[in-house]
Motif scaffolding. Structure first.
Motif, mmCIF file in Angstrom:
data_model
loop_
_atom_site.group_PDB
_atom_site.id
_atom_site.type_symbol
_atom_site.label_atom_id
_atom_site.label_comp_id
_atom_site.label_asym_id
_atom_site.label_seq_id
_atom_site.Cartn_x
_atom_site.Cartn_y
_atom_site.Cartn_z
ATOM 1 N N ASN A 175 2.614 1.791 7.398
ATOM 2 C CA ASN A 175 1.284 1.905 6.821
ATOM 3 C C ASN A 175 0.333 1.397 7.906
ATOM 4 N N PRO A 176 -0.121 2.294 8.800
ATOM 5 C CA PRO A 176 -0.952 1.872 9.923
ATOM 6 C C PRO A 176 -2.221 1.117 9.511
ATOM 7 N N SER A 177 -2.816 1.481 8.388
ATOM 8 C CA SER A 177 -4.059 0.824 7.992
ATOM 9 C C SER A 177 -3.837 -0.656 7.640
ATOM 10 N N LYS A 178 -2.626 -1.022 7.250
ATOM 11 C CA LYS A 178 -2.305 -2.424 6.947
ATOM 12 C C LYS A 178 -1.516 -3.090 8.071
ATOM 13 N N GLY B 63 0.847 -1.182 0.000
ATOM 14 C CA GLY B 63 0.000 0.000 0.000
ATOM 15 C C GLY B 63 0.887 1.238 0.000
#
Length: 141
Positions: free
Chosen positions: A123-126, A68
């Motif tokens: 990438n905190p969301s992943k 990402g």
């Protein structure tokens, strides 16, 4: 006779060109570091050794396409710690080529430094967070 002479001259000229030193730096790609969830990142720098003629360490970070969009903070690591100079940004495939000026490093002390380009990515969301380094670099001046 002329043909033999021409072949000999061509061979001598070719050998002379092959033995001439070049000033071109040898670029070096770092190894892939796994950061989890299939994400891999590596760091490229433009040389293994920098002479006193060099003005910057050119580098970029690259992913395998499964990370990402990564936020990054890059800096130069030396044996005494880190230089104050940092670069920040984000990328999904590869950063543009960036430049760390060597003038700041050369003010730090001895005539030779062993350094690396260190890049902290996330990438905190992943759920991806990690640290990637270039190979060891020698800077002379």
């Amino acid at each position: 006779m002329k043909l033999k002479f021409g072949i000999i001259i061509t061979l001598i000229f070719s050998m002379a060109l092959a033995m001439m030193p070049t000033e071109k730096a040898e670029a070096a790609m770092g190894r892939w570091d796994s950061l989890g969830k299939g994400c891999k990142v590596r760091v490229w720098v433009d040389a293994y050794t920098y002479t006193k003629k060099a003005s910057s360490i050119d580098w970029y970070a690259q992913t395998n396409g499964k990370c990402g969009t990564l936020k990054y903070t890059a800096r130069i690591a030396i044996s005494e710690g880190y230089l104050e100079y940092q670069m920040k940004g984000s990328f999904s495939k590869r950063t543009p080529v960036k430049k760390f000026p060597l003038s700041k490093l050369r003010k730090e002390g001895p005539r030779r430094k062993d350094v690396t380009v260190d890049v902290l990515v996330s990438n905190p969301s992943k759920g991806i967070h990690g640290f990637v380094s270039s190979h060891d670099i020698i800077v002379n001046w």
